[in-house]
Design a protein around this motif. Structure first.
Motif, PDB file in Angstrom:
ATOM      1  N   VAL A 263      23.327  32.179  14.173  1.00  0.00           N
ATOM      2  CA  VAL A 263      22.910  30.983  14.923  1.00  0.00           C
ATOM      3  C   VAL A 263      23.988  30.568  15.912  1.00  0.00           C
ATOM      4  CG1 VAL A 263      22.362  28.531  14.696  1.00  0.00           C
ATOM      5  CG2 VAL A 263      21.335  30.190  13.130  1.00  0.00           C
ATOM      6  N   PHE A 264      25.242  30.593  15.472  1.00  0.00           N
ATOM      7  CA  PHE A 264      26.338  30.204  16.364  1.00  0.00           C
ATOM      8  C   PHE A 264      26.410  31.133  17.578  1.00  0.00           C
ATOM      9  CE2 PHE A 264      30.709  30.720  17.796  1.00  0.00           C
ATOM     10  CZ  PHE A 264      31.094  29.401  18.022  1.00  0.00           C
ATOM     11  N   ILE A 265      26.398  32.438  17.327  1.00  0.00           N
ATOM     12  CA  ILE A 265      26.534  33.402  18.421  1.00  0.00           C
ATOM     13  C   ILE A 265      25.371  33.300  19.397  1.00  0.00           C
ATOM     14  CG2 ILE A 265      26.543  35.872  18.967  1.00  0.00           C
ATOM     15  CD1 ILE A 265      28.091  36.312  16.353  1.00  0.00           C
ATOM     16  N   GLU A 266      24.153  33.270  18.883  1.00  0.00           N
ATOM     17  CA  GLU A 266      22.995  33.247  19.770  1.00  0.00           C
ATOM     18  C   GLU A 266      22.886  31.932  20.531  1.00  0.00           C
ATOM     19  OE1 GLU A 266      21.406  35.837  20.479  1.00  0.00           O
ATOM     20  OE2 GLU A 266      22.334  37.075  18.940  1.00  0.00           O
ATOM     21  N   PHE A 267      23.249  30.836  19.880  1.00  0.00           N
ATOM     22  CA  PHE A 267      23.198  29.551  20.584  1.00  0.00           C
ATOM     23  C   PHE A 267      24.229  29.490  21.701  1.00  0.00           C
ATOM     24  CE2 PHE A 267      24.843  25.215  21.086  1.00  0.00           C
ATOM     25  CZ  PHE A 267      23.689  24.568  21.511  1.00  0.00           C
ATOM     26  N   ILE A 268      25.469  29.870  21.395  1.00  0.00           N
ATOM     27  CA  ILE A 268      26.529  29.803  22.412  1.00  0.00           C
ATOM     28  C   ILE A 268      26.230  30.759  23.563  1.00  0.00           C
ATOM     29  CG2 ILE A 268      28.964  30.241  22.848  1.00  0.00           C
ATOM     30  CD1 ILE A 268      28.446  27.682  21.321  1.00  0.00           C
ATOM     31  N   ARG A 269      25.738  31.958  23.274  1.00  0.00           N
ATOM     32  CA  ARG A 269      25.425  32.918  24.335  1.00  0.00           C
ATOM     33  C   ARG A 269      24.227  32.483  25.167  1.00  0.00           C
ATOM     34  NH1 ARG A 269      23.932  37.990  22.155  1.00  0.00           N
ATOM     35  NH2 ARG A 269      24.396  38.961  24.147  1.00  0.00           N
ATOM     36  N   GLY A 270      23.390  31.599  24.630  1.00  0.00           N
ATOM     37  CA  GLY A 270      22.221  31.145  25.373  1.00  0.00           C
ATOM     38  C   GLY A 270      22.447  29.876  26.166  1.00  0.00           C
ATOM     39  N   VAL A 271      23.693  29.358  26.153  1.00  0.00           N
ATOM     40  CA  VAL A 271      24.001  28.110  26.858  1.00  0.00           C
ATOM     41  C   VAL A 271      25.048  28.397  27.929  1.00  0.00           C
ATOM     42  CG1 VAL A 271      24.917  25.775  26.613  1.00  0.00           C
ATOM     43  CG2 VAL A 271      23.475  26.733  24.823  1.00  0.00           C
ATOM     44  N   PRO A 272      24.863  27.906  29.156  1.00  0.00           N
ATOM     45  CA  PRO A 272      25.887  28.127  30.191  1.00  0.00           C
ATOM     46  C   PRO A 272      27.209  27.456  29.828  1.00  0.00           C
ATOM     47  CG  PRO A 272      23.817  27.382  31.168  1.00  0.00           C
ATOM     48  CD  PRO A 272      23.692  27.213  29.677  1.00  0.00           C
ATOM     49  N   LEU A 273      28.302  28.049  30.251  1.00  0.00           N
ATOM     50  CA  LEU A 273      29.617  27.485  29.956  1.00  0.00           C
ATOM     51  C   LEU A 273      29.788  26.107  30.569  1.00  0.00           C
ATOM     52  CD1 LEU A 273      32.478  27.649  28.845  1.00  0.00           C
ATOM     53  CD2 LEU A 273      33.135  28.953  30.881  1.00  0.00           C
ATOM     54  N   ILE A 274      29.230  25.910  31.748  1.00  0.00           N
ATOM     55  CA  ILE A 274      29.391  24.614  32.409  1.00  0.00           C
ATOM     56  C   ILE A 274      28.740  23.505  31.590  1.00  0.00           C
ATOM     57  CG2 ILE A 274      27.305  24.818  33.835  1.00  0.00           C
ATOM     58  CD1 ILE A 274      28.907  23.523  36.098  1.00  0.00           C
ATOM     59  N   THR A 275      27.660  23.833  30.863  1.00  0.00           N
ATOM     60  CA  THR A 275      27.027  22.841  29.995  1.00  0.00           C
ATOM     61  C   THR A 275      27.958  22.469  28.844  1.00  0.00           C
ATOM     62  OG1 THR A 275      24.871  23.800  30.518  1.00  0.00           O
ATOM     63  CG2 THR A 275      24.998  22.363  28.602  1.00  0.00           C
ATOM     64  N   LEU A 276      28.617  23.458  28.266  1.00  0.00           N
ATOM     65  CA  LEU A 276      29.561  23.179  27.184  1.00  0.00           C
ATOM     66  C   LEU A 276      30.730  22.335  27.686  1.00  0.00           C
ATOM     67  CD1 LEU A 276      29.668  26.663  25.425  1.00  0.00           C
ATOM     68  CD2 LEU A 276      28.365  24.647  24.755  1.00  0.00           C
ATOM     69  N   LEU A 277      31.150  22.558  28.914  1.00  0.00           N
ATOM     70  CA  LEU A 277      32.236  21.753  29.469  1.00  0.00           C
ATOM     71  C   LEU A 277      31.812  20.303  29.660  1.00  0.00           C
ATOM     72  CD1 LEU A 277      33.728  24.254  32.096  1.00  0.00           C
ATOM     73  CD2 LEU A 277      34.607  23.684  29.825  1.00  0.00           C
ATOM     74  N   PHE A 278      30.579  20.083  30.097  1.00  0.00           N
ATOM     75  CA  PHE A 278      30.082  18.712  30.208  1.00  0.00           C
ATOM     76  C   PHE A 278      29.987  18.067  28.828  1.00  0.00           C
ATOM     77  CE2 PHE A 278      28.420  19.785  34.516  1.00  0.00           C
ATOM     78  CZ  PHE A 278      28.987  18.703  35.181  1.00  0.00           C
ATOM     79  N   VAL A 279      29.609  18.851  27.828  1.00  0.00           N
ATOM     80  CA  VAL A 279      29.577  18.328  26.464  1.00  0.00           C
ATOM     81  C   VAL A 279      30.977  17.916  26.025  1.00  0.00           C
ATOM     82  CG1 VAL A 279      29.178  18.947  24.051  1.00  0.00           C
ATOM     83  CG2 VAL A 279      27.509  19.576  25.794  1.00  0.00           C
ATOM     84  N   ALA A 280      31.977  18.762  26.325  1.00  0.00           N
ATOM     85  CA  ALA A 280      33.356  18.446  25.958  1.00  0.00           C
ATOM     86  C   ALA A 280      33.863  17.208  26.679  1.00  0.00           C
ATOM     87  CB  ALA A 280      34.263  19.642  26.271  1.00  0.00           C
ATOM     88  N   ASN A 281      33.418  17.004  27.918  1.00  0.00           N
ATOM     89  CA  ASN A 281      33.930  15.903  28.723  1.00  0.00           C
ATOM     90  C   ASN A 281      33.233  14.584  28.431  1.00  0.00           C
ATOM     91  OD1 ASN A 281      35.473  14.670  30.770  1.00  0.00           O
ATOM     92  ND2 ASN A 281      33.804  14.937  32.233  1.00  0.00           N
ATOM     93  N   VAL A 282      31.920  14.614  28.190  1.00  0.00           N
ATOM     94  CA  VAL A 282      31.147  13.371  28.113  1.00  0.00           C
ATOM     95  C   VAL A 282      30.520  13.180  26.733  1.00  0.00           C
ATOM     96  CG1 VAL A 282      29.246  12.074  29.124  1.00  0.00           C
ATOM     97  CG2 VAL A 282      30.667  13.534  30.587  1.00  0.00           C
ATOM     98  N   VAL A 283      29.714  14.151  26.310  1.00  0.00           N
ATOM     99  CA  VAL A 283      28.882  13.943  25.130  1.00  0.00           C
ATOM    100  C   VAL A 283      29.712  13.859  23.859  1.00  0.00           C
ATOM    101  CG1 VAL A 283      26.941  14.888  23.803  1.00  0.00           C
ATOM    102  CG2 VAL A 283      27.012  15.156  26.301  1.00  0.00           C
ATOM    103  N   LEU A 284      30.800  14.660  23.770  1.00  0.00           N
ATOM    104  CA  LEU A 284      31.573  14.716  22.535  1.00  0.00           C
ATOM    105  C   LEU A 284      32.164  13.365  22.163  1.00  0.00           C
ATOM    106  CD1 LEU A 284      32.367  16.820  20.414  1.00  0.00           C
ATOM    107  CD2 LEU A 284      34.495  17.190  21.674  1.00  0.00           C
ATOM    108  N   ALA A 285      32.462  12.548  23.166  1.00  0.00           N
ATOM    109  CA  ALA A 285      33.055  11.241  22.885  1.00  0.00           C
ATOM    110  C   ALA A 285      32.109  10.325  22.120  1.00  0.00           C
ATOM    111  CB  ALA A 285      33.480  10.575  24.189  1.00  0.00           C
ATOM    112  N   TYR A 286      30.797  10.507  22.262  1.00  0.00           N
ATOM    113  CA  TYR A 286      29.833   9.663  21.558  1.00  0.00           C
ATOM    114  C   TYR A 286      29.793   9.964  20.061  1.00  0.00           C
ATOM    115  CZ  TYR A 286      28.078   8.399  26.186  1.00  0.00           C
ATOM    116  OH  TYR A 286      27.963   7.922  27.459  1.00  0.00           O
ATOM    117  N   PHE A 287      30.257  11.127  19.638  1.00  0.00           N
ATOM    118  CA  PHE A 287      30.232  11.494  18.229  1.00  0.00           C
ATOM    119  C   PHE A 287      31.544  11.186  17.525  1.00  0.00           C
ATOM    120  CE2 PHE A 287      27.147  14.181  20.375  1.00  0.00           C
ATOM    121  CZ  PHE A 287      26.040  14.076  19.554  1.00  0.00           C
ATOM    122  N   LEU A 288      32.507  10.631  18.258  1.00  0.00           N
ATOM    123  CA  LEU A 288      33.797  10.291  17.678  1.00  0.00           C
ATOM    124  C   LEU A 288      33.864   8.802  17.368  1.00  0.00           C
ATOM    125  CD1 LEU A 288      36.091  12.377  20.081  1.00  0.00           C
ATOM    126  CD2 LEU A 288      35.321  13.001  17.792  1.00  0.00           C
TER     127      LEU A 288
END
Length: 432
Positions: A263-288
């Motif tokens: 699940v981890f491999i297929e999910f990460i490979r199916g998502v663009p890197l730029i989306t993960l960067l936006f998650v790291a910059n914006v979305v991740l703060a809401y879960f902290l």
């Protein structure tokens, strides 16, 4: 009688004739040209066409380099000096070189710190990249380097990296002690030991904040090519062992571990890197928790490492699948358990097969670090697109800045590629 007999005996030479040089067409430059550039009429035509295009490119670009200006304070002054003639405005590089390399907020008087960390990186990497030529004792410095580099680049008291190092040592000792019972017990003991050391060390580092302290530099002040290099080096170093674990987990016979890795491999490979960067910059703060200060560079490192480790896992899985079944059976016949078989027999061969794919991911990852510019991190590309081109002095300078970016990235990527080719030749024992 004797004269007739002497005339009938053939003459046999008892000395060798001196060696003669080969024809001019079979030696030197002429031979190389004939074999590589003009072996037949089709290749001869292609060579002449290529020479023509190279001539046009060089003749057109040469005046631009030859008339380059290096000592002005703005693009307007460059144009005033050139007065319509073709020429580059390299003054933007001499004026803003420090921002291109270190960002525009890293303290000028502290440039020696990342520079020293960069030089020490080659010493630390030598026993890993050239193990057959470097003494194994240097591995001690390799293990210490991440903590030294952190202290040099980010600053603060040296107690912080020392506590982090002691935590890892305690985790390793605890793991080896409890691993005899089971792997899970060893892993749990290691995590607990590290947590205790780091918790106690937090109070110690606060109490001794002035011991061998360098001026602290927050992550938001880092930028330029230094940021690209930090992200590329750290993420490649972390993604390789994580990718190996994911590849082994995907082939595990335990369903839970296998499906977590799948699940981890297929999910990460199916998502663009730029989306993960936006998650790291914006979305991740809401879960902290509210008020939590989670360093942005650390968040980006986590996301890029996750992204690249998923791709490396698939590359290594291909290497594992390429091994014949007899290798696994040979390990079983020797009485080796699973960790020993993987460490001594299976994984070295799989990694050898996977070298081209791993290098391809590493080169792509290093270039993809420029995507952090879209989340307002001023790496090399972010510096060019942001503060430099947005300034009134250098608005309109493009070729010089992007050429500098090429000059920074190409040697690193080309060096990685050439090293992988050299390593493949060193490991090609089956062809010798």
């Amino acid at each position: 009688m004797s004269d007739t007999h002497a005339q009938s005996v053939a003459f046999v030479r008892d000395t060798m004739l001196p060696e003669q040089e080969p024809p001019a067409t079979e030696r030197g430059v002429i031979k190389w040209l004939r074999e590589n550039l003009f072996p037949d009429w089709i290749n001869a035509i292609l060579t002449l066409v290529a020479i023509y295009f190279l001539y046009k490119i060089v003749s057109g670009a040469w005046p631009w380099f030859l008339n380059g200006i290096w000592s002005t304070d703005s693009l307007a002054e460059c144009r005033e000096i050139l007065q319509g003639t073709t020429g580059a405005c390299f003054s933007v590089l001499t004026e803003r070189w420090n921002q291109l390399l270190f960002g525009f907020q890293y303290p000028n008087e502290e440039y020696w710190r990342p520079t020293l960390a960069f030089i020490l990186l080659f010493v630390a990497a030598a026993p890993l990249l050239f193990a057959m030529y470097v003494p194994r004792k240097v591995l001690i410095f390799t293990a210490l380097y991440p903590f030294i580099a952190f202290w040099l680049i980010w600053g603060g008291t040296i107690i912080v990296p020392i506590v982090a190092l002691v935590g890892f040592i305690a985790a390793y000792v605890a793991f080896k002690q409890f691993e005899r019972n089971s792997f899970a017990a060893g892993l749990g003991a290691g995590v607990l030991a590290a947590a205790v050391v780091w918790y106690v060390g937090g109070f110690l580092s606060s109490a001794m904040s002035g011991v061998l302290a360098l001026p602290e530099v927050p992550s938001r002040d880092m930028g330029g090519f230094m940021l690209n290099f930090i992200l590329g080096t750290v993420c490649v170093s972390l993604s390789l062992p994580i990718g190996i674990l994911l590849a082994l987990g995907r082939q595990s016979s335990m369903p839970i571990i296998k499906w977590i890795c799948v699940v981890f491999i297929e999910f990460i490979r199916g998502v663009p890197l730029i989306t993960l960067l936006f998650v790291a910059n914006v979305v991740l703060a809401y879960f902290l928790p509210p008020g939590t200060n989670f360093d942005l560079i650390l968040r980006v490192i986590i996301m890029i490492t996750m992204f690249s480790s998923a791709y490396i896992a698939e590359v290594i899985r291909g290497g594992l699948a390429a091994l014949p079944r007899g290798q696994y059976e040979a390990a079983d016949s020797l009485g080796l358990d699973y960790p020993q078989a993987m460490r001594l027999i299976i994984m070295p061969q799989a990694l050898k097969i996977s070298i081209p794919g791993i290098v391809n991911v590493a080169v792509g990852l290093f270039k993809d670090t420029t995507l952090v510019s879209v989340i307002s991190m001023f790496d090399l590309v972010g510096m060019i697109r942001g503060p430099i081109l947005a300034s009134t002095e250098w608005n309109g300078v493009y070729w010089e800045l992007w050429g500098f970016a090429i000059l920074m990235f190409f040697p690193v990527c080309y060096g990685i590629s050439k090293y992988s080719q050299w390593l493949e030749r060193q490991l090609a024992t089956d062809h010798r």
